[in-house]
Design an enzyme around this catalytic site. Sequence first.
Site, PDB file in Angstrom:
ATOM      1  N   VAL A   1       0.862  -1.179   0.000  1.00  0.00           N
ATOM      2  CA  VAL A   1       0.000   0.000   0.000  1.00  0.00           C
ATOM      3  C   VAL A   1       0.901   1.231   0.000  1.00  0.00           C
ATOM      4  CG1 VAL A   1      -1.807   1.286   1.186  1.00  0.00           C
ATOM      5  CG2 VAL A   1      -1.788  -1.216   1.284  1.00  0.00           C
TER       6      VAL A   1
ATOM      7  N   LYS B   1      -3.350   0.327  -3.181  1.00  0.00           N
ATOM      8  CA  LYS B   1      -3.016  -1.052  -2.836  1.00  0.00           C
ATOM      9  C   LYS B   1      -2.731  -1.808  -4.130  1.00  0.00           C
ATOM     10  CE  LYS B   1      -4.872  -4.957  -0.192  1.00  0.00           C
ATOM     11  NZ  LYS B   1      -6.047  -5.423   0.586  1.00  0.00           N
TER      12      LYS B   1
ATOM     13  N   ASP C   1      -9.715 -11.186   8.954  1.00  0.00           N
ATOM     14  CA  ASP C   1      -8.262 -10.988   9.016  1.00  0.00           C
ATOM     15  C   ASP C   1      -7.941  -9.718   9.804  1.00  0.00           C
ATOM     16  OD1 ASP C   1      -5.621 -11.658   8.591  1.00  0.00           O
ATOM     17  OD2 ASP C   1      -5.513 -10.741   6.608  1.00  0.00           O
TER      18      ASP C   1
END
Length: 344
Positions: free
Chosen positions: A46, A60, A148
């Site tokens: 990123v 990204k 995540d």
Amino acid sequence: MGSKHSKGTTSTSDPVPFKSFRVPFVDLEEATDEKFVIAEGGFGKVYRGVLCDGTKVALKWGNPKSRQSIKEFRTEIEMLSQLRHPHLVSWMGYCDENNEMILIYGNLKKHLYDSDPPTMRWEQRLEICIGVARGLHYLHTSGIIHRDVKSTNILLDENFVPKITDFGLSKKAPELEQTHVSTVVRGSIGYLDLEYYITRKLTEKSDVYSFGVVLCEVVCARPAIDSSLPREQVNLAGWAMNWQKKGQLKQSIDPKLQGKVRPDSLRKFGETAVKCLAYSGVDRPSMGEVLWNLEYALHLQEPVIQENSSIPIGELSLQINDFSHVDVSSNAAQIGTLNSYISL
């Protein structure tokens, strides 16, 4: 932003139906520089960048050779096109030209830990945790499991407002008549919910566990996994829980918080982290409950903010470890078991 640009013409694929958000590659190829990398993960890097029209963005940049990255690229676009919240990264568009996969976010300044967290005031750390909790609560009430949650997926804007990123692994939450989503285990070592790892039954409580690890990172100012440390200290969650079991959790607290934290504020924070790390998902709080507890911890810190007083860290030992009503012995054992699974 997508409406300001023409549609791409050299795409190698058509991964998503949101063509109005597609940005030409020519607008992006000079917008990044290696010295402006603010985060890096499995999908790619990123960057902080500036578009040709002067718009500051975060880009990204994915790996087009990875089949998994292509799937995550599609998933993230589909998720972010539906979600809007002050503590979720703002999505501005994407590019899939020239065999590239690029997601365009609103302006982000730095990674959570690039700001040298040991220098952050306790109030700042609490406010960041509260912001992340609000974002996760919004996701869960919107029927989304992030899957995540970790510190590297939390970026800060110029005002140090936290933004949750990386929705490539996200899943729809189970329907009302279901208790879980059966799925292949995905996540990050150090943040992975052992119950989910063993049963492959994903629920919102897996995010709660991972967030508990982030809370430990914030208060201890060290990464979730540090292989350079002795074996018993490698896993942050297990290490912190073991100190708590011994009644000496103060041993794991960031020493730079000394004299700057109100004992009852830190105690409430510690209790919240411990509950998040419970082995069984049914014993973990909801993100709504976590949010309330963190806001209360900040409220308990307010007399220190107002009076500019300080509390010696030595006075915290009895109060922060007063978790006698929480059974963590089995939690620490289960975390230890996860280490053995990972090492196989």
